[in-house]
Design an enzyme around this catalytic site. Structure first.
Site, mmCIF file in Angstrom:
data_model
loop_
_atom_site.group_PDB
_atom_site.id
_atom_site.type_symbol
_atom_site.label_atom_id
_atom_site.label_comp_id
_atom_site.label_asym_id
_atom_site.label_seq_id
_atom_site.Cartn_x
_atom_site.Cartn_y
_atom_site.Cartn_z
ATOM 1 N N GLY A 84 2.338 1.866 10.701
ATOM 2 C CA GLY A 84 3.285 3.102 10.706
ATOM 3 C C GLY A 84 3.835 3.775 12.070
ATOM 4 N N ASN A 142 0.905 -1.139 0.077
ATOM 5 C CA ASN A 142 -0.108 -0.179 0.112
ATOM 6 C C ASN A 142 0.851 1.216 -0.123
ATOM 7 O OD1 ASN A 142 -1.762 1.954 0.547
ATOM 8 N ND2 ASN A 142 -2.260 1.508 2.679
ATOM 9 N N HIS A 153 -9.641 0.750 4.996
ATOM 10 C CA HIS A 153 -8.457 1.042 5.485
ATOM 11 C C HIS A 153 -8.529 1.813 6.803
ATOM 12 C CE1 HIS A 153 -4.189 2.030 6.663
ATOM 13 N NE2 HIS A 153 -3.924 1.039 5.859
ATOM 14 N N SER A 197 3.518 -2.371 10.362
ATOM 15 C CA SER A 197 4.931 -2.428 10.477
ATOM 16 C C SER A 197 5.617 -3.818 10.263
ATOM 17 C CB SER A 197 5.236 -2.010 11.829
ATOM 18 O OG SER A 197 4.749 -0.634 12.288
ATOM 19 N N GLU A 252 -6.889 4.379 7.853
ATOM 20 C CA GLU A 252 -6.608 5.872 7.591
ATOM 21 C C GLU A 252 -8.009 6.247 7.257
ATOM 22 O OE1 GLU A 252 -3.104 5.244 5.682
ATOM 23 O OE2 GLU A 252 -2.315 4.920 7.538
ATOM 24 N N LYS A 300 0.101 4.437 -0.206
ATOM 25 C CA LYS A 300 -0.632 5.481 0.537
ATOM 26 C C LYS A 300 -0.239 6.746 -0.528
ATOM 27 C CE LYS A 300 -0.232 3.246 4.893
ATOM 28 N NZ LYS A 300 -0.323 3.338 6.088
ATOM 29 N N GLU A 337 -5.467 -5.379 10.541
ATOM 30 C CA GLU A 337 -4.371 -4.339 11.052
ATOM 31 C C GLU A 337 -4.540 -3.723 12.137
ATOM 32 O OE1 GLU A 337 -2.212 -3.097 6.929
ATOM 33 O OE2 GLU A 337 -4.385 -1.908 6.961
HETATM 34 P P1 PGA Z 1 2.795 -0.028 7.650
HETATM 35 O O1 PGA Z 1 1.174 0.174 7.185
HETATM 36 O O2 PGA Z 1 3.387 -1.105 7.139
HETATM 37 O O3 PGA Z 1 3.531 1.443 7.406
HETATM 38 O O4 PGA Z 1 2.718 -0.009 9.051
HETATM 39 C C1 PGA Z 1 0.596 -0.869 6.987
HETATM 40 C C2 PGA Z 1 -0.866 -0.378 6.223
HETATM 41 O O5 PGA Z 1 -1.367 0.843 6.560
HETATM 42 O O6 PGA Z 1 -1.548 -1.047 5.451
#
Ligand code: PGA
Length: 254
Positions: free
Chosen positions: A173, A9, A95, A213, A97, A11, A167
């Site tokens: 992140g 992803n 997601h 992560s 976010e 982003k 997740e």
């Molecule tokens: P990350 O993000 O690997 O940077 O923690 C995962 C995601 O949001 O899909």
């Protein structure tokens, strides 16, 4: 046997030119792809360059979102038929976010899942609890509610066309990865819930990815868990070398 899947992803990062460079690097790095499904999710404006660059290789492309309607007066949005016509085959739905910053509700996400399926796109449906939820012992309940709201109306056939990504919000992140055992506990609960809500065959076949992560250094322990079938990778998918290290988790294991 569930085939592993590694999804990247990207982003809201990089220009279309940056994305084309990353796609070119991935194309070279992953010419001899192991037995793993690989998907990347570039920002909308980079999709066409990435699709062109990855033509003829076994790496799928998807979008990070989809609108519930197939077209019309929805300024700023992108519809399923456009996504499909641009060469994408996957879509991220729900997601964290988008759930938190764009305030997307469970019923709205259920409509996005329908839009994806209607347009022959594979949704990767994301779910996961916050740190507060976990610390108050509500992680499983929160995840089950998200799944019920987003997927509860699907038939077993529709459900079998979808991938789930667990997740935990506190691991996205942050560099703070859930331990393989913590992740496995939730994955097993998701599979059990699918078994009781639909049937055990659908539950056994469902691919459930872990995200939060994930890096080359921790992917092996995660992938060793019985109910974890792959990873949804954010930060570490922005460099071809680290993403390749995750895709090749099987060679670091042997
Ligand atoms: P990350 O993000 O690997 O940077 O923690 C995962 C995601 O949001 O899909």
């Amino acid at each position: 046997m569930r085939r592993p899947m590694i999804a990247g992803n990207w982003k809201m990062n990089g220009s279309p030119a940056d994305a084309a460079v990353l796609a070119r690097e991935l194309r070279l790095a992953l010419l001899d792809l192991p037995a793993v499904d690989v998907v990347v999710f570039p920002p909308y404006l980079s999709i066409s360059g990435v699709v062109d660059t990855l033509k003829g290789v076994d790496i799928s492309v998807g979008t990070q979102d989809i609108h519930p309607e197939d077209g019309g007066a929805f300024t700023g949005n992108v519809a399923g038929p456009m996504i499909r016509a641009s060469g994408c085959t996957f879509v991220l739905v729900g997601h964290s976010e988008r759930r938190s910053y764009e305030k997307e509700s469970g019923s709205y996400l259920a409509r996005k899942v329908q839009a994806a399926l209607r347009n022959n796109l594979t949704p990767i449906f994301c779910c996961g609890e916050t740190l507060d939820d976990r610390e108050s012992g509500r992680a499983l309940e929160v995840v089950r509610t998200q799944l019920r709201e987003g997927l509860g109306e699907l038939t077993p056939t529709e459900l079998s066309r979808l991938v789930i990504a667990y997740e935990p919000v506190w691991a996205i992140g942050t560099g703070r990865v859930a331990s393989p055992e913590q992740a496995q506990e939730v994955h097993a609960a998701i599979r059990a819930w699918i078994g009781t809500t639909w049937d055990s065959g659908t539950a056994r076949a469902m691919r459930i990815l872990y995200g939060g992560s994930v890096k080359p250094g921790n992917v092996v322990g995660i992938m060793e868990q019985e109910d974890i079938d792959g990873a949804l990778v954010g930060g570490a998918s922005l460099k071809a070398e680290t993403f390749e290290g995750i895709v090749r988790f099987q060679s670091s294991r042997s």
